[in-house]
Write a protein that holds these residues in place. Structure first.
Motif, short mmCIF file in Angstrom:
data_model
loop_
_atom_site.label_atom_id
_atom_site.label_comp_id
_atom_site.label_asym_id
_atom_site.label_seq_id
_atom_site.Cartn_x
_atom_site.Cartn_y
_atom_site.Cartn_z
N LEU A 175 0.81 -1.23 0.00
CA LEU A 175 0.00 0.00 0.00
C LEU A 175 0.84 1.27 0.00
CD1 LEU A 175 -2.75 -1.06 2.58
CD2 LEU A 175 -2.92 -1.04 0.07
N GLY A 176 2.15 1.13 0.19
CA GLY A 176 3.02 2.29 0.20
C GLY A 176 2.93 3.10 1.49
N ILE A 177 2.63 2.41 2.59
CA ILE A 177 2.56 3.07 3.89
C ILE A 177 3.46 2.32 4.87
CG2 ILE A 177 0.23 3.98 3.50
CD1 ILE A 177 -0.90 1.70 5.18
N THR A 178 3.74 2.93 6.01
CA THR A 178 4.59 2.27 7.00
C THR A 178 3.77 1.24 7.78
OG1 THR A 178 4.10 3.85 8.76
CG2 THR A 178 5.97 4.39 7.28
N PRO A 179 4.43 0.24 8.34
CA PRO A 179 3.72 -0.72 9.19
C PRO A 179 3.02 -0.04 10.37
CG PRO A 179 5.88 -1.59 8.59
CD PRO A 179 5.83 -0.16 8.13
N GLU A 180 3.64 1.01 10.90
CA GLU A 180 3.03 1.73 12.02
C GLU A 180 1.72 2.42 11.60
OE1 GLU A 180 7.21 0.98 12.52
OE2 GLU A 180 6.26 2.20 10.97
N THR A 181 1.73 2.98 10.41
CA THR A 181 0.51 3.61 9.90
C THR A 181 -0.58 2.57 9.71
OG1 THR A 181 1.73 5.39 8.82
CG2 THR A 181 -0.48 4.95 8.00
N LEU A 182 -0.21 1.42 9.15
CA LEU A 182 -1.20 0.36 8.96
C LEU A 182 -1.75 -0.12 10.30
CD1 LEU A 182 -2.84 -1.50 7.19
CD2 LEU A 182 -0.90 -3.09 7.15
N SER A 183 -0.89 -0.25 11.29
CA SER A 183 -1.33 -0.66 12.62
C SER A 183 -2.34 0.33 13.19
CB SER A 183 -0.12 -0.78 13.54
OG SER A 183 -0.51 -1.19 14.82
#
Length: 191
Positions: A175-183
């Motif tokens: 998705l082109g986002i950080t794992p933290e953002t997804l969390s």
């Protein structure tokens, strides 16, 4: 393994038994263990690959060592590097099995010959390529215009089976986002 591919073909086209035998004759079968590569960056891709079983990812590693996932492929999907296949140049991608996998490979020359000799197969492949192109355009549009929450929402709506089979860090990369953002996005969804 061919029975699954045969069923896939027959669901999408009308092909004679003799033409199915021609297709089967050029199929190569490959089994991959989890974390085994089907393609490594720097190698030339020479096949059209149909996934019979398993889940694979196509990704690139940038100069900083960050992985960028281009796509995933599961049962009844195709995978490979079309640019390397068409140009004969080394691939910039890796294709890795995320699960044990079974794959049917058809060399470019054999695949092109099948498309010439079997019009129904060629029509099926053209329809798949058009659908793939439309999906790629949709992914680019999503990537460019939506925020993290909307990207994730679209992903789980479009690929609910992948959301259950792929690690969250890989979904974030796709998705082109950080794992933290997804969390954070996932946490907000449960509220």
């Amino acid at each position: 393994m061919f029975e699954s591919f045969k069923q896939y073909i027959l669901e999408r086209s009308t092909i004679s038994e003799s033409d199915l035998l021609k297709i089967e004759a050029v199929c190569q079968y490959k089994k991959l263990r989890k974390k085994q590569y089907l393609l490594q960056e720097g190698d030339v891709w020479k096949y059209n690959a149909f996934i019979v079983k398993g889940c694979l990812r196509t990704f690139h590693v940038d100069d900083k060592g960050n992985e960028h996932i281009l796509n995933f492929a599961i049962e009844n999907w195709w995978t490979g590097d079309r640019e390397s296949l068409q140009s004969g140049l080394p691939s910039i991608y890796n294709i890795e099995a995320l699960e044990d996998a079974e794959i049917i490979l058809i060399t470019k020359d054999n695949f092109d010959q099948l498309c010439k000799e079997i019009p129904a197969f060629n029509d099926m492949i053209n329809a798949i390529l058009q659908k793939s192109f439309v999906a790629s355009q949709g992914r680019i549009q999503t990537f460019l215009s939506l925020g993290a929450e909307e990207k994730y929402q679209r992903f789980i709506e479009k690929y609910p089976q992948l959301a259950l089979r792929v690690p969250q860090g890989m979904i974030a990369s796709y998705l082109g986002i950080t794992p933290e953002t997804l969390s954070r996005v996932r946490k907000n969804r449960t509220k």
